[in-house]
Design a protein around this motif. Structure first.
Motif, PDB file in Angstrom:
ATOM      1  N   GLN A  59     -66.279  36.380   6.545  1.00  0.00           N
ATOM      2  CA  GLN A  59     -66.773  35.601   5.414  1.00  0.00           C
ATOM      3  C   GLN A  59     -66.144  34.206   5.347  1.00  0.00           C
ATOM      4  O   GLN A  59     -66.573  33.380   4.535  1.00  0.00           O
ATOM      5  CB  GLN A  59     -66.479  36.345   4.109  1.00  0.00           C
ATOM      6  N   GLY A  60     -65.157  33.939   6.161  1.00  0.00           N
ATOM      7  CA  GLY A  60     -64.513  32.636   6.149  1.00  0.00           C
ATOM      8  C   GLY A  60     -63.670  32.382   4.908  1.00  0.00           C
ATOM      9  O   GLY A  60     -63.497  31.232   4.482  1.00  0.00           O
ATOM     10  N   VAL A  61     -63.107  33.448   4.312  1.00  0.00           N
ATOM     11  CA  VAL A  61     -62.335  33.305   3.081  1.00  0.00           C
ATOM     12  C   VAL A  61     -61.046  32.532   3.343  1.00  0.00           C
ATOM     13  O   VAL A  61     -60.304  32.834   4.283  1.00  0.00           O
ATOM     14  CB  VAL A  61     -62.015  34.690   2.479  1.00  0.00           C
ATOM     15  N   THR A  62     -60.794  31.537   2.500  1.00  0.00           N
ATOM     16  CA  THR A  62     -59.590  30.720   2.628  1.00  0.00           C
ATOM     17  C   THR A  62     -58.672  30.844   1.414  1.00  0.00           C
ATOM     18  O   THR A  62     -57.506  30.463   1.481  1.00  0.00           O
ATOM     19  CB  THR A  62     -59.960  29.239   2.801  1.00  0.00           C
ATOM     20  N   VAL A  63     -59.204  31.341   0.283  1.00  0.00           N
ATOM     21  CA  VAL A  63     -58.418  31.483  -0.940  1.00  0.00           C
ATOM     22  C   VAL A  63     -58.514  32.933  -1.397  1.00  0.00           C
ATOM     23  O   VAL A  63     -59.602  33.404  -1.758  1.00  0.00           O
ATOM     24  CB  VAL A  63     -58.914  30.542  -2.054  1.00  0.00           C
ATOM     25  N   TRP A  64     -57.385  33.625  -1.380  1.00  0.00           N
ATOM     26  CA  TRP A  64     -57.343  35.027  -1.811  1.00  0.00           C
ATOM     27  C   TRP A  64     -56.655  35.116  -3.158  1.00  0.00           C
ATOM     28  O   TRP A  64     -55.615  34.507  -3.382  1.00  0.00           O
ATOM     29  CB  TRP A  64     -56.577  35.879  -0.801  1.00  0.00           C
ATOM     30  N   PHE A  65     -57.235  35.917  -4.095  1.00  0.00           N
ATOM     31  CA  PHE A  65     -56.620  36.138  -5.408  1.00  0.00           C
ATOM     32  C   PHE A  65     -56.882  37.576  -5.808  1.00  0.00           C
ATOM     33  O   PHE A  65     -58.033  38.026  -5.850  1.00  0.00           O
ATOM     34  CB  PHE A  65     -57.221  35.176  -6.430  1.00  0.00           C
ATOM     35  N   SER A  66     -55.803  38.316  -6.120  1.00  0.00           N
ATOM     36  CA  SER A  66     -55.951  39.716  -6.508  1.00  0.00           C
ATOM     37  C   SER A  66     -54.706  40.150  -7.269  1.00  0.00           C
ATOM     38  O   SER A  66     -53.742  39.384  -7.407  1.00  0.00           O
ATOM     39  CB  SER A  66     -56.125  40.609  -5.272  1.00  0.00           C
ATOM     40  N   THR A  67     -54.710  41.378  -7.749  1.00  0.00           N
ATOM     41  CA  THR A  67     -53.483  41.971  -8.267  1.00  0.00           C
ATOM     42  C   THR A  67     -52.601  42.358  -7.072  1.00  0.00           C
ATOM     43  O   THR A  67     -53.105  42.593  -5.963  1.00  0.00           O
ATOM     44  CB  THR A  67     -53.763  43.220  -9.105  1.00  0.00           C
ATOM     45  N   PRO A  68     -51.293  42.450  -7.279  1.00  0.00           N
ATOM     46  CA  PRO A  68     -50.410  42.859  -6.177  1.00  0.00           C
ATOM     47  C   PRO A  68     -50.712  44.245  -5.620  1.00  0.00           C
ATOM     48  O   PRO A  68     -50.323  44.547  -4.487  1.00  0.00           O
ATOM     49  CB  PRO A  68     -49.014  42.803  -6.819  1.00  0.00           C
ATOM     50  N   SER A  69     -51.383  45.094  -6.400  1.00  0.00           N
ATOM     51  CA  SER A  69     -51.709  46.434  -5.903  1.00  0.00           C
ATOM     52  C   SER A  69     -52.516  46.379  -4.613  1.00  0.00           C
ATOM     53  O   SER A  69     -52.462  47.315  -3.798  1.00  0.00           O
ATOM     54  CB  SER A  69     -52.492  47.214  -6.964  1.00  0.00           C
ATOM     55  N   ALA A  70     -53.255  45.298  -4.410  1.00  0.00           N
ATOM     56  CA  ALA A  70     -54.067  45.177  -3.202  1.00  0.00           C
ATOM     57  C   ALA A  70     -53.203  45.141  -1.948  1.00  0.00           C
ATOM     58  O   ALA A  70     -53.647  45.561  -0.869  1.00  0.00           O
ATOM     59  CB  ALA A  70     -54.930  43.922  -3.277  1.00  0.00           C
ATOM     60  N   ILE A  71     -51.981  44.654  -2.083  1.00  0.00           N
ATOM     61  CA  ILE A  71     -51.118  44.534  -0.906  1.00  0.00           C
ATOM     62  C   ILE A  71     -50.836  45.907  -0.311  1.00  0.00           C
ATOM     63  O   ILE A  71     -50.902  46.100   0.915  1.00  0.00           O
ATOM     64  CB  ILE A  71     -49.813  43.803  -1.269  1.00  0.00           C
ATOM     65  N   SER A  72     -50.539  46.883  -1.157  1.00  0.00           N
ATOM     66  CA  SER A  72     -50.283  48.241  -0.662  1.00  0.00           C
ATOM     67  C   SER A  72     -51.522  48.819   0.001  1.00  0.00           C
ATOM     68  O   SER A  72     -51.433  49.508   1.031  1.00  0.00           O
ATOM     69  CB  SER A  72     -49.831  49.142  -1.813  1.00  0.00           C
ATOM     70  N   MET A  73     -52.699  48.554  -0.585  1.00  0.00           N
ATOM     71  CA  MET A  73     -53.942  49.060  -0.002  1.00  0.00           C
ATOM     72  C   MET A  73     -54.150  48.501   1.400  1.00  0.00           C
ATOM     73  O   MET A  73     -54.517  49.230   2.330  1.00  0.00           O
ATOM     74  CB  MET A  73     -55.130  48.677  -0.897  1.00  0.00           C
ATOM     75  N   VAL A  74     -53.912  47.208   1.556  1.00  0.00           N
ATOM     76  CA  VAL A  74     -54.123  46.575   2.859  1.00  0.00           C
ATOM     77  C   VAL A  74     -53.066  47.046   3.854  1.00  0.00           C
ATOM     78  O   VAL A  74     -53.353  47.254   5.040  1.00  0.00           O
ATOM     79  CB  VAL A  74     -54.096  45.040   2.717  1.00  0.00           C
ATOM     80  N   ARG A  75     -51.850  47.258   3.376  1.00  0.00           N
ATOM     81  CA  ARG A  75     -50.786  47.748   4.271  1.00  0.00           C
ATOM     82  C   ARG A  75     -51.145  49.116   4.845  1.00  0.00           C
ATOM     83  O   ARG A  75     -50.916  49.388   6.031  1.00  0.00           O
ATOM     84  CB  ARG A  75     -49.464  47.822   3.514  1.00  0.00           C
ATOM     85  N   ARG A  76     -51.715  49.994   4.003  1.00  0.00           N
ATOM     86  CA  ARG A  76     -52.049  51.354   4.459  1.00  0.00           C
ATOM     87  C   ARG A  76     -53.100  51.355   5.551  1.00  0.00           C
ATOM     88  O   ARG A  76     -53.206  52.318   6.308  1.00  0.00           O
ATOM     89  CB  ARG A  76     -52.518  52.203   3.270  1.00  0.00           C
ATOM     90  N   THR A  77     -53.900  50.304   5.632  1.00  0.00           N
ATOM     91  CA  THR A  77     -54.935  50.220   6.676  1.00  0.00           C
ATOM     92  C   THR A  77     -54.508  49.308   7.818  1.00  0.00           C
ATOM     93  O   THR A  77     -55.350  48.838   8.593  1.00  0.00           O
ATOM     94  CB  THR A  77     -56.255  49.714   6.084  1.00  0.00           C
ATOM     95  N   SER A  78     -53.197  49.071   7.912  1.00  0.00           N
ATOM     96  CA  SER A  78     -52.620  48.247   8.992  1.00  0.00           C
ATOM     97  C   SER A  78     -53.165  46.825   8.983  1.00  0.00           C
ATOM     98  O   SER A  78     -53.282  46.187  10.043  1.00  0.00           O
ATOM     99  CB  SER A  78     -52.877  48.899  10.364  1.00  0.00           C
ATOM    100  N   GLY A  79     -53.472  46.329   7.781  1.00  0.00           N
ATOM    101  CA  GLY A  79     -54.028  44.983   7.673  1.00  0.00           C
ATOM    102  C   GLY A  79     -53.005  43.889   7.483  1.00  0.00           C
ATOM    103  O   GLY A  79     -53.380  42.723   7.337  1.00  0.00           O
ATOM    104  N   LEU A  80     -51.705  44.247   7.490  1.00  0.00           N
ATOM    105  CA  LEU A  80     -50.679  43.242   7.258  1.00  0.00           C
ATOM    106  C   LEU A  80     -49.851  42.961   8.508  1.00  0.00           C
ATOM    107  O   LEU A  80     -48.679  42.579   8.428  1.00  0.00           O
ATOM    108  CB  LEU A  80     -49.754  43.678   6.106  1.00  0.00           C
ATOM    109  N   LEU A  81     -50.452  43.118   9.671  1.00  0.00           N
ATOM    110  CA  LEU A  81     -49.764  42.742  10.901  1.00  0.00           C
ATOM    111  C   LEU A  81     -49.544  41.234  10.915  1.00  0.00           C
ATOM    112  O   LEU A  81     -50.284  40.481  10.272  1.00  0.00           O
ATOM    113  CB  LEU A  81     -50.585  43.177  12.115  1.00  0.00           C
ATOM    114  N   PRO A  82     -48.547  40.748  11.622  1.00  0.00           N
ATOM    115  CA  PRO A  82     -48.289  39.310  11.641  1.00  0.00           C
ATOM    116  C   PRO A  82     -49.540  38.504  12.003  1.00  0.00           C
ATOM    117  O   PRO A  82     -50.234  38.815  12.974  1.00  0.00           O
ATOM    118  CB  PRO A  82     -47.202  39.168  12.713  1.00  0.00           C
ATOM    119  N   ASP A  83     -49.836  37.521  11.153  1.00  0.00           N
ATOM    120  CA  ASP A  83     -50.963  36.599  11.336  1.00  0.00           C
ATOM    121  C   ASP A  83     -52.332  37.279  11.267  1.00  0.00           C
ATOM    122  O   ASP A  83     -53.336  36.698  11.697  1.00  0.00           O
ATOM    123  CB  ASP A  83     -50.844  35.838  12.666  1.00  0.00           C
ATOM    124  N   ALA A  84     -52.385  38.491  10.703  1.00  0.00           N
ATOM    125  CA  ALA A  84     -53.679  39.176  10.586  1.00  0.00           C
ATOM    126  C   ALA A  84     -54.605  38.458   9.619  1.00  0.00           C
ATOM    127  O   ALA A  84     -55.830  38.591   9.721  1.00  0.00           O
ATOM    128  CB  ALA A  84     -53.459  40.616  10.129  1.00  0.00           C
TER     129      ALA A  84
END
Length: 512
Positions: free
Chosen positions: A238-263
């Motif tokens: 989608q070409g997203v450049t600005v992300w805004f969410s509650t911090p709870s989203a961070i745990s969700m993304v971590r569980r799906t291995s979405g927080l690898l360096p520079d992901a």
């Protein structure tokens, strides 16, 4: 756009229209709507609203999920000079009716799900019209948005109420004008940016996404639930450049291995608000979004979306935090604050946070709700946030927790008394006390109740007819009687200790 309308919230969209008329204003799935298309539709719907309600319309409810109907509906209501009231089709009908009646909504803009809820409400005797966009006559479309005064209410949002009745918060065009002017100075958003929209429109941070993006001629993209299975892939597509969410989203993304360096390398800005941000989570997200600037924002609805901001620095921010939580930063320009101790005396280091300034709303829809929240002091109106704050060595503010029975759960600000009230309406429940337990930075609600024992699933099902999904507790424990402290009051401290034990026993680990 002229200077006479520059204070109007809709002027943000007109700026985007002027900068990028054929640019995408918002995208929902495969549907993309340009600024010009959204503007034409909003003028058409605004004309229909103006003919079906008093001139100008008092309040227009937008009973629709995130999408074309809700976004154009918000614009149409603002163009018509009305107060916009976002409503969630999935909320219980009784709660939605309370909001409609409290805000004086006369007309609803609905999508398919909203139409079903509106039919239910009207069948129950609610006197409210429903806009039919298909029947709108182009001959009656507005030529331009109606002018509004700075003191006019742009939108009303509802927060949890201790009596079981939601509290309406009216936000004026003057409130939003000051807020977004401040954000224009703080951020470098451009027509090339693409904003995420993770928030429901009943959550005030959604207004940040929409009107920051539209003020820059940028795009807004709805983030569907399935996107979290592969958030890096979705944001890149989608070409997203600005992300805004509650911090709870961070745990969700971590569980799906979405927080690898520079992901998340495509992000320029990473913004979080709605609940406390853990330093560890901020650091993990920053590594994944290494090209972005990360900020922790804080602000009750009563202070117009966000009122403080901390720009994350991996070298200095963890040292400023308390209990592993990121600082919330300094106040937006033009505001004053006090830290008051238990006796109401100013304390230079720690206390309950009071704020005054141009983003402070004038009070709740029902003045009876203002008590102890909106307070006259030194000739100014202050809002008592009820949050305990500590001042860090560099002058920034750090959130410590709630000073009262109001808590924040997954971005929802909840008055525990509202849940207690709802539980006592459930058959077989004699008395109930809800407490919050924060383990490893995550807050959950635990209910202790007396009366007839019930299965937790049955209690939760009954509460779904009364409360929004986001504040329904997951944990319930029956007691023969509620424990009392030496003052013969319910021993909430003891119950919180029991709640901690229950959650730890259920597998939640304590912080190190």
């Amino acid at each position: 756009m002229n200077r006479e309308t520059s204070h109007a919230l809709y002027s943000r969209f007109l700026r985007g229209l002027e900068a990028s008329p054929e640019g995408v204003a918002f995208r929902v799935g495969a549907t993309a709507v340009t600024y010009a298309e959204a503007h034409r539709s909003a003028l058409l719907w605004a004309g229909a609203l103006s003919r079906s309600t008093p001139a100008p319309p008092g309040a227009v409810g937008v009973l629709a999920a995130k999408g074309t109907t809700s976004y154009v509906g918000v614009l149409a209501g603002l163009y018509a000079g009305a107060t916009v009231v976002p409503l969630q089709p999935d909320f219980p009908a009784a709660r939605t009716r309370q909001m409609i009646e409290a805000a004086g909504v006369t007309t609803l803009v609905v999508d398919d799900r909203g139409a079903a809820r509106a039919a239910e409400l009207r069948a129950g005797g609610l006197d409210v019209a429903v806009l039919d966009p298909e029947a709108a006559d182009p001959a009656h479309a507005l030529a331009r948005p109606r002018p509004v005064d700075p003191s006019d209410v742009a939108y009303v949002l509802f927060t949890s109420g201790s009596t079981g009745r939601p509290k309406g918060v009216p936000i004026t065009h003057a409130n939003t004008a000051h807020y977004f002017a401040f954000l224009d100075r703080r951020y470098d958003f451009t027509p090339g940016d693409v904003f995420s929209q993770t928030f429901d429109l009943t959550f005030d941070c959604a207004m940040f996404d929409l009107f920051c993006a539209w003020g820059a001629g940028a795009s807004v993209v709805v983030v569907p639930p399935h996107a979290y299975r592969d958030l890096p892939g979705f944001l890149a597509e989608q070409g997203v450049t600005v992300w805004f969410s509650t911090p709870s989203a961070i745990s969700m993304v971590r569980r799906t291995s979405g927080l690898l360096p520079d992901a998340l390398a495509g992000l320029r800005w990473s913004l979080f608000a709605g609940e406390a941000l853990k330093c560890a989570d901020a650091a993990d997200w920053q590594r994944a979004a290494s090209s972005s600037t990360l900020e922790n924002l804080y602000g009750p609805t009563e202070l117009t979306i966000t009122i403080t901001g901390h720009r994350w620095d991996p070298e200095t921010s963890p040292e400023l935090g308390v209990n592993g939580m990121s600082p919330i930063g300094i106040l937006n320009d033009g505001h004053d604050h006090l830290l008051l101790d238990a006796e109401g005396r100013p304390d230079p280091v720690e206390g309950e946070l009071w704020i005054t300034g141009p983003q402070t709303t004038r009070g709740y829809l029902d003045p009876a709700d203002d008590r102890d929240r909106f307070v006259e002091r030194d000739g100014r109106t202050w809002y008592n946030t009820g949050d305990r704050i500590r001042r860090a060595a560099n002058g920034e503010l750090v959130y410590l927790g709630r000073a009262d029975a109001q808590v924040q759960v997954q971005g929802w600000r909840v008055e525990l008394a509202e849940i207690d009230h709802a539980l006592c309406l459930c058959e077989g429940v004699e008395d109930a006390v809800t407490v919050s337990s924060t383990i490893n930075g995550v807050t959950e609600l635990v209910v202790f109740y007396t009366g007839t024992p019930s299965r937790p699933a049955d209690l939760a099902a009954r509460l779904r007819d009364i409360l929004p999904p986001g504040i329904i507790p997951r944990h319930y424990r029956h007691m023969d009687e509620l424990p009392l402290n030496p003052n013969r009051k319910v021993d909430r401290v003891g119950l919180r200790g029991q709640a901690d034990g229950l959650l730890v026993g259920a597998g939640r680990s304590r912080p190190a």
